[in-house]
Scaffold this motif. Structure first.
Motif, PDB file in Angstrom:
ATOM      1  N   LEU A   1       0.851  -1.189   0.000  1.00 19.66           N
ATOM      2  CA  LEU A   1       0.000   0.000   0.000  1.00 19.66           C
ATOM      3  C   LEU A   1       0.889   1.242   0.000  1.00 19.66           C
ATOM      4  O   LEU A   1       2.012   1.218   0.489  1.00 19.66           O
ATOM      5  N   HIS A   2       0.361   2.347  -0.533  1.00 26.51           N
ATOM      6  CA  HIS A   2       1.097   3.608  -0.524  1.00 26.51           C
ATOM      7  C   HIS A   2       0.300   4.661   0.228  1.00 26.51           C
ATOM      8  O   HIS A   2      -0.865   4.910  -0.074  1.00 26.51           O
ATOM      9  N   ILE A   3       0.939   5.280   1.226  1.00 24.74           N
ATOM     10  CA  ILE A   3       0.318   6.321   2.052  1.00 24.74           C
ATOM     11  C   ILE A   3       1.022   7.636   1.783  1.00 24.74           C
ATOM     12  O   ILE A   3       2.251   7.732   1.898  1.00 24.74           O
ATOM     13  N   ASP A   4       0.268   8.663   1.419  1.00 24.03           N
ATOM     14  CA  ASP A   4       0.817  10.008   1.255  1.00 24.03           C
ATOM     15  C   ASP A   4       0.558  10.805   2.531  1.00 24.03           C
ATOM     16  O   ASP A   4      -0.596  10.923   2.975  1.00 24.03           O
ATOM     17  N   VAL A   5       1.612  11.359   3.114  1.00 20.12           N
ATOM     18  CA  VAL A   5       1.501  12.174   4.320  1.00 20.12           C
ATOM     19  C   VAL A   5       1.793  13.623   3.949  1.00 20.12           C
ATOM     20  O   VAL A   5       2.873  13.942   3.450  1.00 20.12           O
ATOM     21  N   VAL A   6       0.827  14.507   4.178  1.00 19.58           N
ATOM     22  CA  VAL A   6       0.975  15.928   3.854  1.00 19.58           C
ATOM     23  C   VAL A   6       0.981  16.709   5.167  1.00 19.58           C
ATOM     24  O   VAL A   6      -0.054  16.869   5.819  1.00 19.58           O
ATOM     25  N   ALA A   7       2.164  17.175   5.554  1.00 25.71           N
ATOM     26  CA  ALA A   7       2.347  17.875   6.825  1.00 25.71           C
ATOM     27  C   ALA A   7       2.178  19.379   6.638  1.00 25.71           C
ATOM     28  O   ALA A   7       1.906  19.866   5.540  1.00 25.71           O
ATOM     29  N   LYS A   8       2.378  20.118   7.722  1.00 17.58           N
ATOM     30  CA  LYS A   8       2.245  21.568   7.672  1.00 17.58           C
ATOM     31  C   LYS A   8       3.525  22.258   7.227  1.00 17.58           C
ATOM     32  O   LYS A   8       3.490  23.430   6.864  1.00 17.58           O
ATOM     33  N   GLY A   9       4.647  21.558   7.307  1.00 18.62           N
ATOM     34  CA  GLY A   9       5.893  22.202   6.919  1.00 18.62           C
ATOM     35  C   GLY A   9       7.090  21.355   7.263  1.00 18.62           C
ATOM     36  O   GLY A   9       6.979  20.207   7.680  1.00 18.62           O
TER      37      GLY A   9
ATOM     38  N   VAL B   1       4.460  -0.887   4.310  1.00 22.84           N
ATOM     39  CA  VAL B   1       3.826   0.000   3.340  1.00 22.84           C
ATOM     40  C   VAL B   1       4.834   1.042   2.863  1.00 22.84           C
ATOM     41  O   VAL B   1       5.882   1.248   3.472  1.00 22.84           O
ATOM     42  N   GLU B   2       4.512   1.684   1.760  1.00 19.75           N
ATOM     43  CA  GLU B   2       5.313   2.799   1.265  1.00 19.75           C
ATOM     44  C   GLU B   2       4.702   4.108   1.754  1.00 19.75           C
ATOM     45  O   GLU B   2       3.482   4.268   1.710  1.00 19.75           O
ATOM     46  N   VAL B   3       5.544   5.015   2.213  1.00 23.17           N
ATOM     47  CA  VAL B   3       5.066   6.304   2.714  1.00 23.17           C
ATOM     48  C   VAL B   3       5.844   7.424   2.045  1.00 23.17           C
ATOM     49  O   VAL B   3       7.073   7.394   1.981  1.00 23.17           O
ATOM     50  N   THR B   4       5.116   8.415   1.539  1.00 24.68           N
ATOM     51  CA  THR B   4       5.711   9.651   1.041  1.00 24.68           C
ATOM     52  C   THR B   4       5.359  10.766   2.010  1.00 24.68           C
ATOM     53  O   THR B   4       4.184  10.982   2.306  1.00 24.68           O
TER      54      THR B   4
ATOM     55  N   GLN C   1      -3.539   8.807  -6.666  1.00 28.21           N
ATOM     56  CA  GLN C   1      -4.426   7.775  -6.147  1.00 28.21           C
ATOM     57  C   GLN C   1      -3.738   6.836  -5.146  1.00 28.21           C
ATOM     58  O   GLN C   1      -3.628   5.621  -5.385  1.00 28.21           O
ATOM     59  N   PRO C   2      -3.287   7.371  -4.033  1.00 27.44           N
ATOM     60  CA  PRO C   2      -2.673   6.526  -3.010  1.00 27.44           C
ATOM     61  C   PRO C   2      -3.723   5.684  -2.289  1.00 27.44           C
ATOM     62  O   PRO C   2      -4.929   5.884  -2.472  1.00 27.44           O
ATOM     63  N   SER C   3      -3.278   4.776  -1.464  1.00 31.24           N
ATOM     64  CA  SER C   3      -4.197   3.945  -0.685  1.00 31.24           C
ATOM     65  C   SER C   3      -4.899   4.771   0.380  1.00 31.24           C
ATOM     66  O   SER C   3      -6.043   4.486   0.747  1.00 31.24           O
ATOM     67  N   ALA C   4      -4.218   5.793   0.903  1.00 27.77           N
ATOM     68  CA  ALA C   4      -4.791   6.696   1.907  1.00 27.77           C
ATOM     69  C   ALA C   4      -3.907   7.928   2.001  1.00 27.77           C
ATOM     70  O   ALA C   4      -2.760   7.924   1.548  1.00 27.77           O
ATOM     71  N   ILE C   5      -4.454   8.989   2.591  1.00 22.05           N
ATOM     72  CA  ILE C   5      -3.731  10.249   2.787  1.00 22.05           C
ATOM     73  C   ILE C   5      -3.813  10.644   4.251  1.00 22.05           C
ATOM     74  O   ILE C   5      -4.880  10.536   4.874  1.00 22.05           O
ATOM     75  N   CYS C   6      -2.693  11.096   4.811  1.00 18.75           N
ATOM     76  CA  CYS C   6      -2.667  11.697   6.143  1.00 18.75           C
ATOM     77  C   CYS C   6      -2.470  13.197   5.963  1.00 18.75           C
ATOM     78  O   CYS C   6      -1.556  13.617   5.248  1.00 18.75           O
ATOM     79  N   LEU C   7      -3.296  14.007   6.623  1.00 22.03           N
ATOM     80  CA  LEU C   7      -3.280  15.452   6.395  1.00 22.03           C
ATOM     81  C   LEU C   7      -3.321  16.237   7.700  1.00 22.03           C
ATOM     82  O   LEU C   7      -4.171  15.989   8.559  1.00 22.03           O
TER      83      LEU C   7
END
Length: 372
Positions: free
Chosen positions: A56-64, A86-89, A113-119
């Protein structure tokens, strides 16, 4: 890993990718989502894989990226990625004012289209269209740190964040241990100062109220009078222990230092608490001309970290502070994302808070949480 080059590539490709995504909205969106299967590895951790057998691929979008805090969050995401297979960006804007840049990263993540996004949203309103795109594409979104406050119902599956009320209570418990003898049936009034950045932010209010309510509980509700700012005022005639709450009219360093000074100057003050980095720094600044803090003087405790506060703790000016656990924030966010991608029901996770002082600042569990 600020990703300025990647941001450029994303900016070039995101329009076409999103157009393609929108064109597929009424077709089989579920085929773009990997139907994850789970298996238990030898350590008992869940290993997640896609229908095609890849991770699975998880995209993590932080504040900075400008604070050590976010590097610690990233450290937690890497730990989870390794544990769950899993793979994490991990990416984010150059600073916490770059709202448009964060939205760009979020849109690019959705297009991939990742498996999920963390925001961790800088501005929820600015992210609303993007969040809707993720929902349409059936991409689970997990909030972390401050999360995505006031997002549409159902948009955020769960949050990995600090229970700020409990964190404020921890500060009160630690301070109470140090002043217990002075607040147990005192013969004359004793004062505990409470400095807060503002009275509107939910996290700041929770840390402040958590501290005040816990201190009242520990000392005894009939023995404490809460004075100062109207947001928490609860005056009780005859009470010998006074909680003096100070909040500046505007979030300005000079205003906060003036409020802190007015409390530090009171002769019955025995302790003072700052409910975030801004408030703790205001106390430190105010003390520069008063020299009321330190060993054998007024006991000060704070919240968060930063160079000024860490130096105050190292030197003995502050007795200690409470910090969030950014490593756990990152770890738990990815864990929730993996579970959501696998179709599990998820719920909010309290990532905890830690007490630190001069004796444990270098500990392995504490040091990554202390940004400068």
């Amino acid at each position: 890993m600020k990703g300025t080059k990647k941001g450029f590539v994303y900016a070039v490709t995101v329009s076409m990718a999103l157009a393609a995504l929108a064109g597929c909205a009424n077709t089989k969106q579920e085929t773009a989502q990997t139907a994850a299967v789970q298996k238990e590895n030898v350590t008992g951790a869940v290993t997640a894989s896609s229908e095609s057998g890849g991770p699975l691929h998880i995209d993590v979008v932080a504040k900075g990226f400008q604070h050590q805090f976010w590097k610690a969050v990233e450290q937690g995401t890497k730990k989870a990625a390794e544990e769950f297979g899993v793979e994490v960006t991990f990416q984010g804007p150059d600073n916490e004012s770059a709202i448009a840049q964060q939205v760009e990263y979020l849109n690019a993540a959705i297009a991939n289209q990742p498996s999920a996004i963390c925001l961790a949203a800088l501005d929820t309103n600015a992210c609303l269209d993007s969040i809707q795109l993720a929902m349409d594409a059936k991409i689970p979104v997990i909030g972390f740190d401050s999360g995505v406050p006031n997002a549409p119902k159902g948009a955020i599956r769960a949050n990995a964040s600090t229970d700020n009320t409990a964190a404020g209570q921890l500060a009160a418990e630690k301070l109470y241990e140090m002043i217990k003898d002075q607040v147990t049936d005192p013969q004359k009034s004793v004062r505990i100062g409470v400095i807060a950045q503002e009275s509107n932010s939910n996290s700041i209010v929770s840390r402040t109220r958590g501290f005040v309510d816990k201190m009242i509980e520990l000392v005894g509700s009939d023995k404490v009078s809460v004075e100062g700012h109207d947001s928490l005022k609860n005056e009780k005639a005859g009470a010998k222990v006074i909680l003096d709450v100070g909040i500046p009219a505007e979030v300005k360093d000079v205003d906060a230092a003036a409020v802190a000074s007015s409390i530090l100057e009171k002769s019955d003050l025995i302790a003072i608490y700052g409910s975030n980095e801004f408030a703790a720094n205001a106390i430190i600044t105010a003390n520069e001309g008063l020299e009321k803090l330190g060993e054998g003087k007024v006991i000060a405790v704070g919240f968060d970290a930063g160079a000024k506060q860490l130096d105050a703790i190292s030197s003995g000016l502050f007795a200690g502070s409470v910090t969030q656990d950014p490593v756990q924030i990152g770890y738990q966010a990815v864990k929730l994302a993996v579970e959501a991608a696998n179709g599990k029901e998820v719920s909010d996770v309290d990532t905890g808070a830690l007490w630190y002082n001069a004796s444990n600042m270098a500990d392995e569990a504490i040091a990554p949480c202390l940004y400068r």
